[in-house]
Enzyme design. Structure first.
Site, PDB file in Angstrom:
ATOM      1  N   HIS A  12      48.301  -2.241  42.940  1.00 45.22           N
ATOM      2  CA  HIS A  12      47.192  -3.155  42.282  1.00 45.22           C
ATOM      3  C   HIS A  12      46.627  -2.411  41.170  1.00 45.22           C
ATOM      4  O   HIS A  12      46.555  -0.934  41.116  1.00 45.22           O
ATOM      5  CB  HIS A  12      46.220  -3.535  43.397  1.00 45.22           C
ATOM      6  CG  HIS A  12      45.441  -2.487  43.959  1.00 45.22           C
ATOM      7  ND1 HIS A  12      44.403  -2.134  43.280  1.00 45.22           N
ATOM      8  CD2 HIS A  12      45.641  -2.134  45.202  1.00 45.22           C
ATOM      9  CE1 HIS A  12      44.134  -0.896  44.060  1.00 45.22           C
ATOM     10  NE2 HIS A  12      44.570  -0.960  45.373  1.00 45.22           N
ATOM     11  N   GLU A  87      47.008  -2.562  52.595  1.00 45.91           N
ATOM     12  CA  GLU A  87      47.040  -0.951  52.538  1.00 45.91           C
ATOM     13  C   GLU A  87      46.760  -0.531  53.953  1.00 45.91           C
ATOM     14  O   GLU A  87      46.460  -1.403  54.798  1.00 45.91           O
ATOM     15  CB  GLU A  87      45.720  -0.711  51.733  1.00 45.91           C
ATOM     16  CG  GLU A  87      45.382   0.778  51.382  1.00 45.91           C
ATOM     17  CD  GLU A  87      46.523   1.607  50.924  1.00 45.91           C
ATOM     18  OE1 GLU A  87      47.692   1.488  51.257  1.00 45.91           O
ATOM     19  OE2 GLU A  87      46.428   2.236  49.761  1.00 45.91           O
TER      20      GLU A  87
END
Length: 190
Positions: A12, A87
């Protein structure tokens, strides 16, 4: 694990918390202006490649989904989400300031925090999660994920061991292409 299909792996774009040194883990923070520009750079990189037959799969976390929408706009759709691309869990340290946690924990650097976090996921569990995800892939894909998860996926795909994780290159605004156990970093300058 069976050979993986060709994959493009993206981290990202920069978030407000990235810019201020806060650890996100499973928490979320919006993309900065620079982060949206990084996602647009990833779109330009992807646009220069043949994506016929590719699907797009993103972490369900907001920063990854926003990056996926920008990077895949007009190229691939729809974008699926899979929690396996989230994550690494940081447990009690999620949301903490990286520099403060390094000092208080005795960690050598910020990378150590991912392994040392109380009630965190740790690298072995992340490795197992990523192996499971990769074993379920059925075709070529663009994966939009996070810094540590991206490194772990690429570590597995290139046949390296967990202790090599720190040596895996990272970066925002770039794309990693993986095929047949080889990795290539793609950026607008390449």
């Amino acid at each position: 694990m069976n050979p993986a299909p060709p994959l493009y792996i993206l981290r990202h774009g920069e978030t407000e918390w990235n810019a201020t040194g806060r650890l996100q883990g499973r928490f979320d923070s919006p993309l900065t202006i620079a982060g949206r520009a990084q996602a647009e750079a990833q779109r330009k990189i992807l646009q220069a490649n043949d994506l016929r037959g590719f699907s797009a799969i993103s972490s369900p976390q907001g920063r990854a989904v926003e990056t996926a929408r920008i990077a895949c706009a007009g190229l691939i759709g729809p974008i699926a989400t899979d929690p396996a691309l989230s994550e690494i869990g940081l447990g009690d340290w999620a949301g903490g300031v990286r520099a403060d946690l390094i000092k208080s924990s005795g960690a050598d650097d910020g990378f150590d925090l991912y392994e040392l976090a109380p009630d965190g996921e740790g690298f072995a569990a992340l490795n197992a999660r990523c192996h499971s995800f990769l074993s379920r892939l059925t075709g070529p894909a663009v994966l939009i994920t996070h810094g540590i998860t991206s490194r772990m996926l690429r570590l597995i795909l290139t046949g390296r061991q967990i202790h090599d994780l720190r040596d895996m290159a990272g970066g925002q605004g770039v794309v990693f292409y993986l095929e047949n156990g080889k990795q290539k970093r793609l950026d607008l300058g390449a």
